[in-house]
Design a protein around this motif. Structure first.
Motif, PDB file in Angstrom:
ATOM      1  N   ARG A   9       0.831  -1.203   0.000  1.00 34.23           N
ATOM      2  CA  ARG A   9       0.000   0.000   0.000  1.00 34.23           C
ATOM      3  C   ARG A   9       0.871   1.261   0.000  1.00 34.23           C
ATOM      4  NH1 ARG A   9      -4.196  -2.194   2.662  1.00 34.23           N
ATOM      5  NH2 ARG A   9      -3.077  -2.228   4.611  1.00 34.23           N
ATOM      6  N   PHE A  10       1.935   1.244   0.823  1.00 33.76           N
ATOM      7  CA  PHE A  10       2.853   2.382   0.884  1.00 33.76           C
ATOM      8  C   PHE A  10       3.511   2.624  -0.473  1.00 33.76           C
ATOM      9  CE2 PHE A  10       7.291   3.746   1.259  1.00 33.76           C
ATOM     10  CZ  PHE A  10       7.102   5.038   1.760  1.00 33.76           C
ATOM     11  N   LEU A  11       4.008   1.559  -1.096  1.00 37.01           N
ATOM     12  CA  LEU A  11       4.682   1.698  -2.383  1.00 37.01           C
ATOM     13  C   LEU A  11       3.724   2.196  -3.464  1.00 37.01           C
ATOM     14  CD1 LEU A  11       6.923  -1.499  -2.323  1.00 37.01           C
ATOM     15  CD2 LEU A  11       7.669   0.884  -2.061  1.00 37.01           C
ATOM     16  N   MET A  12       2.508   1.663  -3.494  1.00 34.71           N
ATOM     17  CA  MET A  12       1.539   2.098  -4.504  1.00 34.71           C
ATOM     18  C   MET A  12       1.126   3.549  -4.283  1.00 34.71           C
ATOM     19  SD  MET A  12      -0.622  -1.294  -5.438  1.00 34.71           S
ATOM     20  CE  MET A  12      -1.440  -0.412  -6.695  1.00 34.71           C
ATOM     21  N   THR A  13       0.905   3.941  -3.039  1.00 29.23           N
ATOM     22  CA  THR A  13       0.559   5.328  -2.738  1.00 29.23           C
ATOM     23  C   THR A  13       1.701   6.256  -3.111  1.00 29.23           C
ATOM     24  OG1 THR A  13      -0.910   4.621  -0.956  1.00 29.23           O
ATOM     25  CG2 THR A  13      -0.178   6.919  -0.899  1.00 29.23           C
ATOM     26  N   SER A  14       2.930   5.840  -2.828  1.00 32.86           N
ATOM     27  CA  SER A  14       4.102   6.648  -3.184  1.00 32.86           C
ATOM     28  C   SER A  14       4.191   6.845  -4.690  1.00 32.86           C
ATOM     29  CB  SER A  14       5.386   5.990  -2.670  1.00 32.86           C
ATOM     30  OG  SER A  14       5.373   5.915  -1.268  1.00 32.86           O
ATOM     31  N   CYS A  15       3.968   5.777  -5.452  1.00 28.15           N
ATOM     32  CA  CYS A  15       3.985   5.890  -6.922  1.00 28.15           C
ATOM     33  C   CYS A  15       2.881   6.821  -7.416  1.00 28.15           C
ATOM     34  CB  CYS A  15       3.843   4.513  -7.567  1.00 28.15           C
ATOM     35  SG  CYS A  15       5.315   3.505  -7.438  1.00 28.15           S
ATOM     36  N   ASP A  16       1.691   6.676  -6.865  1.00 30.91           N
ATOM     37  CA  ASP A  16       0.582   7.548  -7.257  1.00 30.91           C
ATOM     38  C   ASP A  16       0.928   9.015  -6.983  1.00 30.91           C
ATOM     39  OD1 ASP A  16      -0.991   5.450  -8.090  1.00 30.91           O
ATOM     40  OD2 ASP A  16      -2.217   5.392  -6.264  1.00 30.91           O
ATOM     41  N   GLN A  17       1.500   9.288  -5.811  1.00 37.50           N
ATOM     42  CA  GLN A  17       1.853  10.665  -5.452  1.00 37.50           C
ATOM     43  C   GLN A  17       2.959  11.202  -6.358  1.00 37.50           C
ATOM     44  OE1 GLN A  17       2.691  10.229  -1.273  1.00 37.50           O
ATOM     45  NE2 GLN A  17       0.546  10.516  -0.699  1.00 37.50           N
ATOM     46  N   PHE A  18       3.953  10.371  -6.656  1.00 40.85           N
ATOM     47  CA  PHE A  18       5.046  10.799  -7.517  1.00 40.85           C
ATOM     48  C   PHE A  18       4.532  11.217  -8.892  1.00 40.85           C
ATOM     49  CE2 PHE A  18       8.114   9.970 -10.874  1.00 40.85           C
ATOM     50  CZ  PHE A  18       9.201  10.740 -10.446  1.00 40.85           C
ATOM     51  N   PHE A  19       3.713  10.357  -9.511  1.00 39.73           N
ATOM     52  CA  PHE A  19       3.242  10.663 -10.864  1.00 39.73           C
ATOM     53  C   PHE A  19       2.188  11.765 -10.879  1.00 39.73           C
ATOM     54  CE2 PHE A  19       5.191   6.506 -11.699  1.00 39.73           C
ATOM     55  CZ  PHE A  19       6.040   6.904 -12.719  1.00 39.73           C
ATOM     56  N   SER A  20       1.523  12.008  -9.742  1.00 37.69           N
ATOM     57  CA  SER A  20       0.632  13.163  -9.654  1.00 37.69           C
ATOM     58  C   SER A  20       1.446  14.452  -9.588  1.00 37.69           C
ATOM     59  CB  SER A  20      -0.255  13.067  -8.415  1.00 37.69           C
ATOM     60  OG  SER A  20      -1.175  12.034  -8.556  1.00 37.69           O
ATOM     61  N   ALA A  21       2.560  14.406  -8.853  1.00 35.05           N
ATOM     62  CA  ALA A  21       3.413  15.591  -8.696  1.00 35.05           C
ATOM     63  C   ALA A  21       4.278  15.851  -9.931  1.00 35.05           C
ATOM     64  CB  ALA A  21       4.297  15.438  -7.464  1.00 35.05           C
ATOM     65  N   PHE A  22       4.698  14.781 -10.605  1.00 35.21           N
ATOM     66  CA  PHE A  22       5.584  14.896 -11.758  1.00 35.21           C
ATOM     67  C   PHE A  22       4.999  14.158 -12.963  1.00 35.21           C
ATOM     68  CE2 PHE A  22       8.200  14.923  -7.916  1.00 35.21           C
ATOM     69  CZ  PHE A  22       8.813  16.159  -8.029  1.00 35.21           C
ATOM     70  N   PRO A  23       3.948  14.711 -13.554  1.00 34.53           N
ATOM     71  CA  PRO A  23       3.341  14.033 -14.703  1.00 34.53           C
ATOM     72  C   PRO A  23       4.363  13.876 -15.832  1.00 34.53           C
ATOM     73  CG  PRO A  23       2.112  16.015 -14.116  1.00 34.53           C
ATOM     74  CD  PRO A  23       3.321  15.975 -13.244  1.00 34.53           C
ATOM     75  N   GLN A  24       4.229  12.805 -16.556  1.00 36.11           N
ATOM     76  CA  GLN A  24       5.126  12.535 -17.669  1.00 36.11           C
ATOM     77  C   GLN A  24       4.803  13.453 -18.840  1.00 36.11           C
ATOM     78  OE1 GLN A  24       7.695  10.142 -17.227  1.00 36.11           O
ATOM     79  NE2 GLN A  24       6.902  10.591 -15.201  1.00 36.11           N
ATOM     80  N   LYS A  25       5.830  13.794 -19.609  1.00 36.32           N
ATOM     81  CA  LYS A  25       5.679  14.662 -20.769  1.00 36.32           C
ATOM     82  C   LYS A  25       4.813  13.959 -21.823  1.00 36.32           C
ATOM     83  CE  LYS A  25       9.125  15.644 -23.588  1.00 36.32           C
ATOM     84  NZ  LYS A  25      10.418  16.074 -24.070  1.00 36.32           N
ATOM     85  N   ARG A  26       3.970  14.700 -22.472  1.00 39.99           N
ATOM     86  CA  ARG A  26       3.107  14.155 -23.517  1.00 39.99           C
ATOM     87  C   ARG A  26       3.959  13.785 -24.732  1.00 39.99           C
ATOM     88  NH1 ARG A  26      -2.660  15.351 -24.917  1.00 39.99           N
ATOM     89  NH2 ARG A  26      -2.869  14.673 -27.060  1.00 39.99           N
ATOM     90  N   PRO A  27       3.764  12.582 -25.271  1.00 38.83           N
ATOM     91  CA  PRO A  27       4.528  12.173 -26.465  1.00 38.83           C
ATOM     92  C   PRO A  27       4.186  13.042 -27.683  1.00 38.83           C
ATOM     93  CG  PRO A  27       3.436  10.295 -25.448  1.00 38.83           C
ATOM     94  CD  PRO A  27       2.904  11.530 -24.783  1.00 38.83           C
ATOM     95  N   ALA A  28       5.048  13.008 -28.670  1.00 43.64           N
ATOM     96  CA  ALA A  28       4.829  13.753 -29.906  1.00 43.64           C
ATOM     97  C   ALA A  28       3.538  13.292 -30.574  1.00 43.64           C
ATOM     98  CB  ALA A  28       6.016  13.551 -30.851  1.00 43.64           C
ATOM     99  N   LYS A  29       2.881  14.208 -31.269  1.00 42.81           N
ATOM    100  CA  LYS A  29       1.595  13.922 -31.903  1.00 42.81           C
ATOM    101  C   LYS A  29       1.681  12.730 -32.863  1.00 42.81           C
ATOM    102  CE  LYS A  29      -2.249  15.892 -34.371  1.00 42.81           C
ATOM    103  NZ  LYS A  29      -2.857  17.034 -34.999  1.00 42.81           N
ATOM    104  N   LYS A  30       2.749  12.643 -33.648  1.00 41.98           N
ATOM    105  CA  LYS A  30       2.905  11.551 -34.607  1.00 41.98           C
ATOM    106  C   LYS A  30       2.934  10.195 -33.893  1.00 41.98           C
ATOM    107  CE  LYS A  30       3.714   9.366 -38.413  1.00 41.98           C
ATOM    108  NZ  LYS A  30       2.582   8.635 -38.877  1.00 41.98           N
ATOM    109  N   LEU A  31       3.636  10.125 -32.768  1.00 44.03           N
ATOM    110  CA  LEU A  31       3.672   8.877 -31.999  1.00 44.03           C
ATOM    111  C   LEU A  31       2.284   8.514 -31.480  1.00 44.03           C
ATOM    112  CD1 LEU A  31       6.974   9.260 -29.946  1.00 44.03           C
ATOM    113  CD2 LEU A  31       6.542   7.696 -31.845  1.00 44.03           C
ATOM    114  N   LEU A  32       1.553   9.510 -31.020  1.00 40.47           N
ATOM    115  CA  LEU A  32       0.213   9.253 -30.490  1.00 40.47           C
ATOM    116  C   LEU A  32      -0.762   8.796 -31.571  1.00 40.47           C
ATOM    117  CD1 LEU A  32      -0.253  12.142 -27.910  1.00 40.47           C
ATOM    118  CD2 LEU A  32       0.115   9.713 -27.457  1.00 40.47           C
TER     119      LEU A  32
END
Length: 184
Positions: A9-32
């Protein structure tokens, strides 16, 4: 590998908080344009919209994703409900074990937990569903719900399940990452 539930539970909550705080960059339109996006447990922020809820799945549908990945657990009366964890602690802050409650009791405690049937009826024909089967022990194999995933051509769903036999069942992919749940 099995982790102690509190550590998991701790590890999953930590991952959720990390990705909420540091969202990943959106891929290039062509890749999407060449990708089919599968939304992991729907589109959620764990604040206003919780994972594996109808709200998260509706938002994924509205955003035009190809499909959703979801998990299910069994209630005491063997109704499959959409939830990743065996309890409601991490997502809803409730010390409630899913397997210790019948479906009606669980819904009265936490109305946001949908049944698998609700999700499949609402999204099964429109979106690709990746359904994760969680390993759990249930001694009552005579219960009608225990035959939920009888083999059915092309979908793995029982023939009395909503949508079975329709063209939409080609878009369902039941599976499990847990060896005990896989069929050989």
């Amino acid at each position: 590998m099995n982790l102690h539930p509190k550590l998991e539970r701790f590890l999953m909550t930590s991952c959720d908080q990390f990705f909420s705080a540091f969202p990943q960059k959106r891929p290039a339109k062509k890749l999407l344009e060449d990708c089919l996006i599968i939304s992991h447990r729907g589109i959620h922020d764990q604040r206003e919209i919780k994972e594996n809820t109808m709200d998260a799945f509706v938002l994924a549908e509205e955003k035009g994703v190809y499909g959703i990945e979801l998990d299910f657990r069994w209630t005491r009366d063997l109704v499959p409900v959409v939830a990743h964890d065996p309890d409601l602690e991490r997502v809803f802050g409730m010390d409630v074990q899913i397997a210790e409650h019948d479906f009606e009791s669980l819904k009265s405690l936490c109305p946001s937990v949908p049944s698998l049937k609700q999700v499949v009826e609402r999204f099964g024909i429109k979106m690709h569903l990746m359904i994760e089967v969680k390993h759990e022990y249930y001694p009552n194999l005579e219960h009608p719900g225990s035959n939920f995933f009888q083999p059915y051509p092309r979908s793995g769903l029982s023939s009395d399940f909503p949508g079975s036999g329709d063209a939409g069942t080609d878009r369902m992919c039941p599976g499990s990452c847990e060896n005990a749940c896989r069929r050989t």
